[in-house]
Design an enzyme around this catalytic site. Structure first.
Site, PDB file in Angstrom:
ATOM      1  N   ASP A 247     -42.163  -8.524  24.813  1.00  0.00           N
ATOM      2  CA  ASP A 247     -42.928  -9.646  25.369  1.00  0.00           C
ATOM      3  C   ASP A 247     -44.389  -9.200  25.419  1.00  0.00           C
ATOM      4  O   ASP A 247     -44.680  -8.009  25.462  1.00  0.00           O
ATOM      5  CB  ASP A 247     -42.428 -10.011  26.780  1.00  0.00           C
ATOM      6  CG  ASP A 247     -42.756 -11.447  27.153  1.00  0.00           C
ATOM      7  OD1 ASP A 247     -41.842 -12.298  27.143  1.00  0.00           O
ATOM      8  OD2 ASP A 247     -43.938 -11.738  27.460  1.00  0.00           O
ATOM      9  N   SER A 248     -45.300 -10.189  25.431  1.00  0.00           N
ATOM     10  CA  SER A 248     -46.714  -9.831  25.489  1.00  0.00           C
ATOM     11  C   SER A 248     -47.262  -9.948  26.909  1.00  0.00           C
ATOM     12  O   SER A 248     -48.461  -9.809  27.119  1.00  0.00           O
ATOM     13  CB  SER A 248     -47.518 -10.718  24.531  1.00  0.00           C
ATOM     14  OG  SER A 248     -47.290 -12.074  24.829  1.00  0.00           O
ATOM     15  N   ASP A 297     -36.454 -16.359  21.472  1.00  0.00           N
ATOM     16  CA  ASP A 297     -36.660 -17.489  22.398  1.00  0.00           C
ATOM     17  C   ASP A 297     -38.152 -17.676  22.656  1.00  0.00           C
ATOM     18  O   ASP A 297     -38.645 -17.419  23.761  1.00  0.00           O
ATOM     19  CB  ASP A 297     -35.907 -17.217  23.714  1.00  0.00           C
ATOM     20  CG  ASP A 297     -35.977 -18.401  24.675  1.00  0.00           C
ATOM     21  OD1 ASP A 297     -36.261 -19.527  24.224  1.00  0.00           O
ATOM     22  OD2 ASP A 297     -35.751 -18.194  25.889  1.00  0.00           O
ATOM     23  N   CYS A 337     -38.042 -24.650  22.007  1.00  0.00           N
ATOM     24  CA  CYS A 337     -38.127 -25.523  23.192  1.00  0.00           C
ATOM     25  C   CYS A 337     -39.233 -26.552  22.996  1.00  0.00           C
ATOM     26  O   CYS A 337     -39.724 -27.131  23.961  1.00  0.00           O
ATOM     27  CB  CYS A 337     -38.336 -24.706  24.458  1.00  0.00           C
ATOM     28  SG  CYS A 337     -39.857 -23.752  24.458  1.00  0.00           S
TER      29      CYS A 337
HETATM   30  N1  SAH Z   1     -35.764 -15.848  27.082  1.00  0.00           N
HETATM   31  C1  SAH Z   1     -36.534 -15.829  28.309  1.00  0.00           C
HETATM   32  C2  SAH Z   1     -37.613 -16.889  28.360  1.00  0.00           C
HETATM   33  C3  SAH Z   1     -38.671 -16.776  27.269  1.00  0.00           C
HETATM   34  S1  SAH Z   1     -40.152 -17.592  27.662  1.00  0.00           S
HETATM   35  C4  SAH Z   1     -35.552 -15.920  29.490  1.00  0.00           C
HETATM   36  O1  SAH Z   1     -34.342 -16.135  29.287  1.00  0.00           O
HETATM   37  O2  SAH Z   1     -36.001 -15.804  30.637  1.00  0.00           O
HETATM   38  C5  SAH Z   1     -41.234 -17.078  26.424  1.00  0.00           C
HETATM   39  C6  SAH Z   1     -41.874 -15.701  26.627  1.00  0.00           C
HETATM   40  O3  SAH Z   1     -42.630 -15.426  25.448  1.00  0.00           O
HETATM   41  C7  SAH Z   1     -42.831 -15.535  27.776  1.00  0.00           C
HETATM   42  O4  SAH Z   1     -42.395 -14.495  28.598  1.00  0.00           O
HETATM   43  C8  SAH Z   1     -44.184 -15.153  27.153  1.00  0.00           C
HETATM   44  O5  SAH Z   1     -44.873 -14.150  27.877  1.00  0.00           O
HETATM   45  C9  SAH Z   1     -43.748 -14.612  25.812  1.00  0.00           C
HETATM   46  N2  SAH Z   1     -44.688 -14.719  24.704  1.00  0.00           N
HETATM   47  C10 SAH Z   1     -45.437 -15.778  24.319  1.00  0.00           C
HETATM   48  N3  SAH Z   1     -46.062 -15.532  23.168  1.00  0.00           N
HETATM   49  C11 SAH Z   1     -45.721 -14.273  22.787  1.00  0.00           C
HETATM   50  C12 SAH Z   1     -46.016 -13.448  21.667  1.00  0.00           C
HETATM   51  N4  SAH Z   1     -46.794 -13.884  20.689  1.00  0.00           N
HETATM   52  N5  SAH Z   1     -45.456 -12.241  21.602  1.00  0.00           N
HETATM   53  C13 SAH Z   1     -44.659 -11.786  22.604  1.00  0.00           C
HETATM   54  N6  SAH Z   1     -44.308 -12.533  23.655  1.00  0.00           N
HETATM   55  C14 SAH Z   1     -44.836 -13.756  23.764  1.00  0.00           C
END
Ligand code: SAH
Length: 393
Positions: A247-248, A297, A337
């Protein structure tokens, strides 16, 4: 009562009980933000009682299609009661759930999640904002709870001409909460977490993922866009030897690490990578890495139908890289989503990602949001989350 008159022919969606009135449909009339208006067809027939929103492209959102209804506190208590009652008919294996899902529950612009004894609400449209106090009281009355935290700091408010606001609306208490989902403990930060704190819509998928990891004997798992580690905990619960979570967001990763510990798993089985998922996937491919189970996701890449084409390319690239990293017999849980990307289009995107990766797979299942995030017959836009389980041939 102010009257909003529509252009000829624009009554059709309202006659089907779809709650949105777009600015282009309005022939004449106006009102203050959130004010209740009477929507009429071009020939003066009653169509709906609605909340007016002068700044928004969705110029009004219908509260009711019944001319005899009065839009007053008792109406909102009734709608909250109905939404809450609908959840009691579901079997939700968690003490955290969505109680009100906006338009799908006849309360446009209102989102309410329950985390144990605390409610977290988002007021995302002018009408919900105008009736905030009434709604807050109704929610506490109908749940018998005392604490309601407001998270009206979502982007959607801008489109309604509303500012950001957050904090306790009723009661007071900790904003770092603990929930139990499928018997797994998670820490949730309702003040700083995304949305209301936790992605409750993926609850059923997290359990399914644990089952698939177990059934396929997956050892190496990759959880992309892991947020606070929901799917990472599921992977470990399913018996994975190791899970790499990307995650970022540093605070999300910190909580993900804490959630793995809270669930009682050995920290050595979990690796956390603070990086862009695109970059990480490319790096893994370059390193010749491979995984037995992968979750993809991403956040909403297409906020509107207009942004769908560009987002489609981004989804395709992510899926292409993930499929390349998937071991034979491995399983991919992949999601969108974005409301602007329908289930069919998403299926096509993943199919074309497979073609580009030179990988075929069985589509084992189609996935959606957990049932406390309902879709309704009248409001197809309620279907925003779609996923596929793909098993590599
Ligand atoms: N699967 C998770 C929800 C994902 S929400 C669960 O079950 O709780 C999407 C996530 O993507 C967020 O935490 C956000 O910080 C991260 N995100 C958004 N863009 C990103 C990128 N380019 N690289 C890495 N993470 C990213």
């Amino acid at each position: 009562m102010k009257v909003i008159r529509l252009h000829p022919g624009r009554e059709r969606s309202l006659l089907r009980r779809h709650p949105w009135i777009f600015d282009s449909a309005v022939a004449k009339g106006g009102a203050d933000p959130g004010e209740t208006v009477r929507i009429e067809s071009s020939d003066g027939r009653f169509l709906a009682w609605a909340a007016f929103s002068p700044a928004s492209g969705i110029r009004a959102r219908a509260w009711s299609f019944d001319e005899a209804e009065r839009i007053e506190p008792a109406f909102f208590r009734g709608r909250c009661a109905r939404a809450i009652a609908a959840r009691t008919r579901l079997d939700i294996p968690s003490d955290a759930l969505r109680l009100v899902h906006g338009e799908s529950d006849g309360l446009p612009g209102l989102v309410v999640d329950r985390y144990g004894d605390t409610l977290v609400a988002q007021f995302l449209a002018a009408g919900a904002e105008r009736w905030k106090k009434v709604l807050a009281d109704a929610l506490l009355q109908e749940t018998g709870l005392a604490k309601l935290y407001e998270r009206s700091d979502a982007n959607a408010r801008k489109l309604e001409g509303l500012g950001e606001t957050a904090g306790w609306l009723r009661g007071d208490g900790p904003t770092e909460l603990g929930i139990s989902e499928h018997g797994w403990r998670f820490g949730v930060d309702i003040a700083h977490g995304h949305k209301t704190g936790f992605y409750l819509d993926q609850r059923d998928s997290r359990r399914k993922f644990a089952q698939w990891v177990g059934r396929t004997g997956a050892r190496r798992v990759l959880n992309c866009f892991c947020y606070t580690g929901g799917f990472s905990v599921a992977a470990l619960a399913g018996g994975a030897a190791s899970v790499t979570s990307v995650d970022s967001s540093a605070p999300a990763l910190e909580r993900a690490r804490a959630n793995v510990a809270l669930a009682g798993f050995d920290a050595a089985r979990a690796e956390f990578v603070d990086a862009d998922v695109n970059d990480s996937l490319r790096r893994f491919v370059a390193e010749g890495a491979s995984f037995d189970a992968i979750v993809l996701d991403p956040p909403k890449l297409a906020p509107s139908a207009a942004a769908a084409e560009r987002a489609a390319r981004a989804y395709k690239d992510l899926n292409r890289l993930a499929l390349k990293l998937l071991a034979e017999g491995g399983v991919l849980f992949t999601y969108s989503c974005s409301g602007g990307i329908g289930a069919d289009l998403f299926h096509k995107i993943v199919a074309s990602a497979g073609a580009d990766a030179g990988v075929d797979g069985y589509i084992a299942e189609r996935l959606g949001a957990a049932p406390d995030h309902p879709m309704t017959l009248a409001f197809p836009e309620g279907e925003y989350l779609k996923g596929l389980i793909v098993v590599r041939k």
